[in-house]
Design an enzyme around this catalytic site. Structure first.
Site, short mmCIF file in Angstrom:
data_model
loop_
_atom_site.label_atom_id
_atom_site.label_comp_id
_atom_site.label_asym_id
_atom_site.label_seq_id
_atom_site.Cartn_x
_atom_site.Cartn_y
_atom_site.Cartn_z
N ASP A 16 92.14 -19.62 37.13
CA ASP A 16 91.27 -18.87 36.21
C ASP A 16 90.49 -19.79 35.26
O ASP A 16 90.55 -19.61 34.04
CB ASP A 16 92.09 -17.86 35.39
N GLU A 199 87.63 -7.84 38.52
CA GLU A 199 88.19 -8.53 37.34
C GLU A 199 87.44 -9.83 37.08
O GLU A 199 86.47 -10.16 37.76
CB GLU A 199 89.68 -8.81 37.57
#
Ligand code: 6LW
Length: 514
Positions: A16, A199
């Site tokens: 991420d 997301e």
């Protein structure tokens, strides 16, 4: 001369990613889940050489990781079992008028049933090099993967992924960054293109368009990056007809699971993306978990972004350019598990000598912090090594070297003073694996412990000073497939010390983790 780009730019446990350019330096942050300090900050002048310069969560008082519990989920259709860890999820790093912001979510996993809680917050600093970050400023958002965008009029907008999984949606609202207060209604702005778990959103503006970059498909096999755009920040967002703009699903490429991307411009105005991915060998091994990769970005004629992954990957660390002008801070890369009792640890300045107060919490504990200190495994081929000093009187401790992924999965070698034995153990509850091997040995005053690894194999070795031999003896070999699962975290290698009743101090020297 600029060294050429190789991937991953941050090897090992580095999912991420998010990047901001401040002056002539790029700063990158990753998710950290259950390890403390959390949210490491890496700096680079050239996008090739990256050095860790800090951690945005570096004081115990900032937040608690106690309920960064790892859940073993029901098997997928293909039989694979995914593990999801709570704690610090997908951060975003941004800068506005001299203040640096890191936005993040702390996922509090319910230990016994009940819903999980997502605590969203941001921390700030006026000087990113100082490693002095504010206490978290909480804000109301029931979701994950929060990101920030400032419009030209100075208004700040928070966006994230919310709603019941797997059909989450992308939401947006205006926020007051002094107080964390919501200044507008929270509105759904995009459903994505139909993949599960929309997301990881980030908004950018270019030529009057708001671009919304997201990920879909879940963070493993079907991960992909998609994009939509609108002329108003709240939408309506129109999807690009050529989505996904990056994916490795349905391929047998070496670099897979690519997704969760943040785009940014360099000093020349050229566009780049950083995303997560795994290096998966032909036997399905991707033991290192999700790492950070770089992709140059270009804009097509219709004014849509495209990304192309750099595919050159070394097995060791990329050659670091000594002229890259950033020095890593010593010992900044050591990590502990969850809410570490920092007074249990003494580390020499060079990081080679470590003394641990042993405690009764084992690596398998879901919430408490074991006496363990380590670093992320950074190379696919290498070795980690330490010398355990042995006291004249047995201390009752079990102490050694471990490669830890979470409370359900680790490999370790340790000396058991009660049994006068060197012990190997592998645990992977998600694959129903638990094996131990024990060798009784006569020890001298120290014992060498070593983990040697390739992409396919972990070799567990020891060397006993009493036998006056420099030979390493093999205790066990592990196929890295036995520690490969779809998961969120990556391997951390370090030393640990466990004791049942009495207290014991355990000394390690010549620690090297790579
Ligand atoms: C993260 C989500 C994801 O919040 O996995 O890769 C989750 N994407 O965006 C955990 O890292």
């Amino acid at each position: 001369m600029t060294p050429s780009l190789v991937n991953p730019i941050i090897p090992g446990f580095a999912p991420d990613p998010s990047v901001v350019l401040i002056g002539d330096t790029f700063f990158l942050v990753n998710s950290t889940f259950h390890v403390f300090p959390g949210l490491p900050i890496y700096a680079s002048k050239d996008l090739v050489n990256w050095k860790q310069i800090g951690n945005a969560i570096n004081r115990r008082a900032q937040l608690s990781l106690r309920q960064s519990v790892t859940k073993i989920n029901p098997p997928f259709k293909n039989g694979e079992v995914m593990l999801s860890t709570g704690g610090l999820y997908a951060p975003t790093i941004r800068e506005h008028q001299g203040t640096v912001y890191v936005v993040c979510t702390n996922i509090i996993h319910a230990v016994e049933g009940g819903p999980d809680i997502s605590e969203n917050f941001f921390v700030t600093t006026q000087d990113i090099w100082s490693d002095e970050w504010s206490d978290p400023i909480p804000f109301e958002f029931r979701g994950i993967d929060t990101s920030l965008y400032w419009d030209e009029d100075g208004r700040a907008y928070m966006h994230g992924s919310a709603g019941p999984g797997p059909m989450t949606k992308i939401h947006l609202f205006e926020i007051d960054l002094k107080t964390g207060e919501k200044l507008s209604e929270e509105k759904k702005i995009w459903d994505g293109t139909g993949g599960i778990y929309p997301e990881g959103p980030h908004i950018y503006k270019r030529d009057g368009w708001y671009y919304l970059l997201i990920s879909e498909g879940g963070t493993h096999e079907n991960h992909m990056i998609t994009v939509a755009r609108a002329t108003e920040i709240f939408g309506p967002y129109e999807a690009f007809s050529n989505n996904p703009i990056l994916t490795a699903r349905d391929t047998d490429e070496y670099i897979r699971y690519t997704g969760h991307c943040d785009m940014f411009q360099d000093q020349k105005g050229d566009w780049w993306g950083v995303c997560l991915g795994v290096r998966k060998d032909s036997g399905g091994r991707y033991f290192m978990g999700r790492e950070t990769f770089i992709t140059p970005g270009t804009w097509t004629e219709g004014n849509w972004p495209t990304l192309e992954l750099v595919k050159s990957t070394p097995k060791g660390l990329a050659v670091q350019d000594p002229a890259s002008r950033i020095t890593a801070k010593p010992n900044i890369d050591f990590v502990y598990i969850r809410d570490a009792e920092l007074n249990r640890y003494k580390i020499s300045e060079d990081g080679k000598d470590v003394t641990l107060k042993a405690c009764g919490v084992d690596l398998s504990h879901p919430t408490d912090s074991p006496s363990f200190i380590g670093k992320r495994q950074r190379v696919l081929e290498g070795a980690s090594i330490v010398t355990l000093e042995l006291p004249n009187e047995p201390s009752g401790a079990r102490a050694g070297l471990a490669c830890y992924k979470d409370e359900h999965r680790y490999v370790r070698i340790f000396y058991d003073t009660k049994a006068s034995a060197v012990v190997f153990e592998i645990l992977n509850k998600a694959q129903n694996i638990h094996r131990t091997t024990k060798h009784e040995i006569k020890v001298g005053d120290s014992l060498g412990l070593k983990l040697e690894y390739t992409e396919q194999e972990y070799r567990i070795l020891y060397r006993d000073s009493a036998e006056g031999s420099a030979e390493w003896k093999s205790l066990a070999t592990v196929d890295t497939l036995e520690l490969t699962n779809p998961d969120f975290v990556g391997p951390v290698i370090g030393v640990f010390a466990l004791v049942d009743e009495q207290s014991a101090e355990v000394r390690f020297k010549d620690l090297k983790i790579e």
